[in-house]
Design an enzyme around this catalytic site. Structure first.
Site, PDB file in Angstrom:
ATOM      1  N   ASP A   1       5.387   5.818   0.196  1.00 19.98           N
ATOM      2  CA  ASP A   1       4.101   4.936  -1.309  1.00 19.98           C
ATOM      3  C   ASP A   1       4.276   6.126  -1.520  1.00 19.98           C
ATOM      4  OD1 ASP A   1       4.071   3.076   0.862  1.00 19.98           O
ATOM      5  OD2 ASP A   1       2.815   3.136   1.482  1.00 19.98           O
TER       6      ASP A   1
ATOM      7  N   ARG B   1       2.768   0.291  -5.668  1.00 20.86           N
ATOM      8  CA  ARG B   1       4.603   0.041  -5.296  1.00 20.86           C
ATOM      9  C   ARG B   1       4.583  -0.826  -4.781  1.00 20.86           C
ATOM     10  NH1 ARG B   1       3.882  -1.262  -0.882  1.00 20.86           N
ATOM     11  NH2 ARG B   1       3.624   0.133   0.802  1.00 20.86           N
TER      12      ARG B   1
HETATM   13 MG    MG Z   1      -2.066   2.594   2.062  1.00 23.74          MG
END
Ligand code: MG
Ligand code: ADP
Length: 388
Positions: A182, A33
């Site tokens: 994340d 990402r």
């Molecule tokens: Mg990482």
């Protein structure tokens, strides 16, 4: 999954080489990402605005009946050995972290998987997410592993619990006290959209990002200063300290007014850390509004303010990232640019008019004192299954 056909081809080839010529039965992918804005806010219960990338970690594999797990990574940047073998965890015999360190991300996910017991399996991991570049190769590895386990022994399919289990794996097996951004975006990413994520309520608002006149340019500085390990937990502690001094559960609940009123109760450094977080949370919601309104100029300005705050107040930038941002901002057609990810190296993200993307790359190629790598990216899907 778009540009990652070659990652899959690689994974299948290495599987055949590693496991006696066999073809893998199952394949999954999970994206890296880029965070457009909202840095170091997730673990403060704040907002983030990332998008999933067409860069992915692929895992191919086959279940076995001997209770053994055998995994190979093709990543050159991973520590040796690149093949590990261990027993599938059983009651009373849990997995524990160890060496090589890359395998801890996988082991942690297996240990924290929500539906078991996990059978033995052979697998190969291949990825085009740069390792340690701030584009979250770690979460993409965790989420790919979890998605693979879902094929072997399905859980209830709850995406939020999936992201939380992967985060737990990173905390307990990799020793990184990361926030939820994340893993969340790697699970829930949506093609053509950035996601505004409220990291406290875990509410997600997809924001369309498909204007053909706009490009999201990622520039990898290809430097990694070895500070991340110690500095990240230190920032987290300072934020907790500041919230406590302000009498708040987290900095999400604090205003700049609260901070100024109690400035004397904080060290100068803690004050600046808190100022970054409080202003960054506000910038992120403003940026989401700007994106909705198609006001890229306003969005770009907020990105630059974010970078300056990360550089001066939070002190997680570095000369190479500062240089890339300054150089990008000299190009007409660039709306904004900032470091992205944890900091101390890795990547910058630049929002630029499509017609100016090439000259921005050229400027960075010619004038940056280091050697940069570029990715022109589009918001992509979250993790999924590959038809082999
Ligand atoms: Mg990482
Ligand atoms: P980032 O998530 O920004 O890329 P991190 O330091 O959080 O950086 O995670 C990088 C680590 O994740 C690597 O050093 C390695 O241990 C592990 N990792 C990520 N991708 C892979 C992969 N394809 N194979 C093996 N290990 C990987």
């Amino acid at each position: 999954m778009s540009s990652s056909g070659c990652v899959l081809v690689d994974a299948r080839r290495v599987f055949a080489e590693s496991f006696g010529g066999a073809e893998p039965q199952l394949g999954v992918f999970a994206p890296g990402r880029v965070n457009l804005i909202g840095e170091h806010t997730d673990y403060n219960g704040g907002f983030v605005l990332p998008m999933a990338l067409p860069l992915v970690t692929v895992l191919v594999g086959t279940p076995t009946s001997d209770g053994k797990i055998s995994i190979v990574t093709t990543a050159e940047g991973a520590d040796a050995p690149h093949r590990v073998e261990f027993e599938a965890p059983q009651d009373g015999r849990p997995l524990t972290p160890g060496n090589p360190s890359w395998a801890n991300y996988v082991k942690g996910v297996i240990q924290h998987y929500r539906a078991g017991p996990v059978p033995g399996f052979n697998a190969v991991i291949a990825s085009d997410v740069p390792l340690g570049g701030g584009l979250s190769s770690s979460a993409s590895l965790e989420v790919a592993t979890y998605t693979f386990l879902q094929q072997l022994c399905p859980d209830d399919g709850d995406p939020v619990q999936k992201a939380l289990s992967c985060q737990r794996a990173e905390h307990t097996f990799a020793g990184v006290p990361c926030g939820i951004m994340d893993q969340f975006i790697s699970v829930l990413g949506r093609e053509g959209h950035a996601l505004l994520i409220d990291c406290r309520s875990l509410e997600v608002t997809p924001l369309p990002l498909t204007d053909p006149g706009l490009v999201v340019l990622i520039t990898n500085s290809n430097v990694r200063h070895e500070l991340t390990g110690s500095e990240y937990p230190a920032r987290r502690r300072q934020c907790e300290e500041a919230a406590k001094a302000l009498g708040k559960e987290s900095l999400r609940d604090a205003s700049l007014g609260d901070l100024e009123a109690l400035k004397a109760c904080l060290t100068e450094e803690c004050y600046r850390r808190a100022r970054h977080v409080i202003t960054e949370i506000a910038r992120t919601t403003s940026a989401a509004r700007a994106l909705k309104a198609g006001d890229y100029r306003a969005f770009g300005k907020l990105m630059v303010q974010s970078h300056n705050s990360l550089r001066d107040d939070y002190e997680v930038s570095c000369p190479e990232l500062d240089e890339l941002v300054s150089l990008a901002l000299e190009v007409s057609g660039v709306y904004g640019s900032r470091m992205t990810g944890g900091g101390f190296g890795g990547c910058t993200v630049t929002l630029v008019e499509a017609s100016a993307a090439d000259r921005t790359k050229q400027q960075l190629q010619e004038k940056f004192s280091g050697s940069a790598t570029f990715y022109i990216t589009k918001p992509s899907e979250g993790a999924g299954v590959l038809l082999l």
